[in-house]
Write a protein that holds these residues in place. Structure first.
Motif, PDB file in Angstrom:
ATOM      1  N   ALA A   8      32.506  57.998  45.624  1.00  0.00           N
ATOM      2  CA  ALA A   8      33.811  58.601  45.361  1.00  0.00           C
ATOM      3  C   ALA A   8      34.622  58.795  46.633  1.00  0.00           C
ATOM      4  O   ALA A   8      35.856  58.813  46.599  1.00  0.00           O
ATOM      5  N   GLU A   9      33.948  58.946  47.755  1.00  0.00           N
ATOM      6  CA  GLU A   9      34.638  59.157  49.029  1.00  0.00           C
ATOM      7  C   GLU A   9      35.088  57.862  49.686  1.00  0.00           C
ATOM      8  O   GLU A   9      35.830  57.881  50.670  1.00  0.00           O
ATOM      9  N   ALA A  10      34.646  56.737  49.146  1.00  0.00           N
ATOM     10  CA  ALA A  10      34.981  55.442  49.744  1.00  0.00           C
ATOM     11  C   ALA A  10      36.303  54.914  49.201  1.00  0.00           C
ATOM     12  O   ALA A  10      36.736  55.274  48.104  1.00  0.00           O
ATOM     13  N   ARG A  11      36.959  54.051  49.955  1.00  0.00           N
ATOM     14  CA  ARG A  11      38.180  53.401  49.497  1.00  0.00           C
ATOM     15  C   ARG A  11      37.878  52.274  48.524  1.00  0.00           C
ATOM     16  O   ARG A  11      38.720  51.894  47.721  1.00  0.00           O
ATOM     17  N   ALA A  12      36.677  51.723  48.601  1.00  0.00           N
ATOM     18  CA  ALA A  12      36.294  50.625  47.716  1.00  0.00           C
ATOM     19  C   ALA A  12      36.272  51.095  46.265  1.00  0.00           C
ATOM     20  O   ALA A  12      35.996  52.259  45.976  1.00  0.00           O
ATOM     21  N   ARG A  13      36.572  50.171  45.364  1.00  0.00           N
ATOM     22  CA  ARG A  13      36.494  50.453  43.932  1.00  0.00           C
ATOM     23  C   ARG A  13      35.065  50.164  43.490  1.00  0.00           C
ATOM     24  O   ARG A  13      34.633  49.007  43.502  1.00  0.00           O
ATOM     25  N   THR A  14      34.362  51.209  43.121  1.00  0.00           N
ATOM     26  CA  THR A  14      32.929  51.070  42.883  1.00  0.00           C
ATOM     27  C   THR A  14      32.531  51.513  41.484  1.00  0.00           C
ATOM     28  O   THR A  14      33.244  52.270  40.823  1.00  0.00           O
ATOM     29  N   ARG A  15      31.395  51.033  41.065  1.00  0.00           N
ATOM     30  CA  ARG A  15      30.709  51.543  39.882  1.00  0.00           C
ATOM     31  C   ARG A  15      29.221  51.578  40.230  1.00  0.00           C
ATOM     32  O   ARG A  15      28.743  50.744  41.009  1.00  0.00           O
ATOM     33  N   VAL A  16      28.506  52.534  39.678  1.00  0.00           N
ATOM     34  CA  VAL A  16      27.086  52.706  39.985  1.00  0.00           C
ATOM     35  C   VAL A  16      26.268  52.208  38.795  1.00  0.00           C
ATOM     36  O   VAL A  16      26.436  52.692  37.672  1.00  0.00           O
ATOM     37  N   ALA A  17      25.400  51.253  39.056  1.00  0.00           N
ATOM     38  CA  ALA A  17      24.537  50.707  38.008  1.00  0.00           C
ATOM     39  C   ALA A  17      23.396  51.676  37.712  1.00  0.00           C
ATOM     40  O   ALA A  17      23.151  52.636  38.438  1.00  0.00           O
TER      41      ALA A  17
END
Length: 251
Positions: free
Chosen positions: A95-104
């Motif tokens: 959540a703190e990163a600029r990257a758009r992420t999802r956690v598997a």
């Protein structure tokens, strides 16, 4: 949004895969995770694969995510059950990163994980006998869902082996490996193996193996099935995301 071509390979522009390892002071852990990473890359050429650690080793996950800038990434935890790291640590770092992420999802429970456990036992000298049984040694967590996942893995392994399998823990949960061995001995199971349900070598894996009265399998490591399982979790995460998009569009 179709990220899979007709030949089953990921199309260019697919989200990066970030392997999220816990980290360990044991130098064998880092080399093991890197070997597993190489297997994943060999199975899916062209897919960007990165590594980030929660603690103890470099690169740390926040640093890996920072290098991705605002790109897309799927974070695949090299963890074998739900727990604090999967539910809190990794999502908070993401959540703190600029990257758009999802956690598997974590790697366990899953039949590919069980296949790896089975092969590691065979490598250690496993032979099924009337008085044999297995203790499934895991890290342990106070999260009740972690114990549910480990119990599920133990049941799958018991079905695969045809003998009793009792889950046991290195910390934060009970029973311990020694307690599980005593329980099985009381049931007439005197040839008890310890199945190491750890991604890589480390303190917990070593301690659990030392408590085995017979044989102890090696950690899961860079087994081919583990590489396939990582890519399954990656693909699964993208499939879930694609399924959600029509729902959001119609909301």
């Amino acid at each position: 949004m179709n990220l899979v071509s007709l030949n089953g390979k990921r199309r260019p522009g697919s989200p990066a895969l970030v392997l999220v390892a816990h980290g360990s002071r044991d130098p064998r852990a880092l080399s093991t995770v890197k070997a597993l990473m190489e297997r994943v890359q060999a199975l899916r050429p062209g897919l960007p694969v990165h590594l980030g650690h929660i603690e103890l080793n470099e690169p740390r996950l926040p640093d890996t995510l920072a290098e991705l800038g605002t790109g897309d990434a799927v974070l695949v935890p090299l963890l074998l059950a739900r727990g604090y790291h999967v539910k809190q640590d990794i999502p908070e770092m993401a959540a703190e990163a600029r990257a758009r992420t999802r956690v598997a999802a974590p790697l366990g429970p899953h039949p590919l994980l069980v296949e790896t456990l089975y092969d590691r036992l065979l490598e250690a000298g496993w032979r099924t006998r009337r008085d044999s049984a297995v203790v499934l040694a895991a890290a342990g967590s106070r999260d009740p869902e972690s114990k549910l996942d480990t119990n599920h893995t133990a049941r799958l392994l018991a079905d695969r082996l045809g003998v009793p399998v009792i889950p046991a823990y290195a910390s934060a949960a009970t029973p311990t490996v020694q307690e599980a061995v005593h329980t099985l001995a009381a049931q007439g199971r005197h040839r008890v193996a310890v199945a190491s349900c750890f991604t890589a070598p480390g303190r917990f894996a070593t301690q659990c193996a030392e408590q085995s009265p017979w044989i102890a399998s090696a950690p899961l490591g860079a087994h081919p099935a583990m590489a396939h399982l990582i890519l399954h979790r990656y693909d699964q995460s993208l499939t879930i995301q694609v399924a959600r998009e029509p729902e959001l569009a119609s909301a």
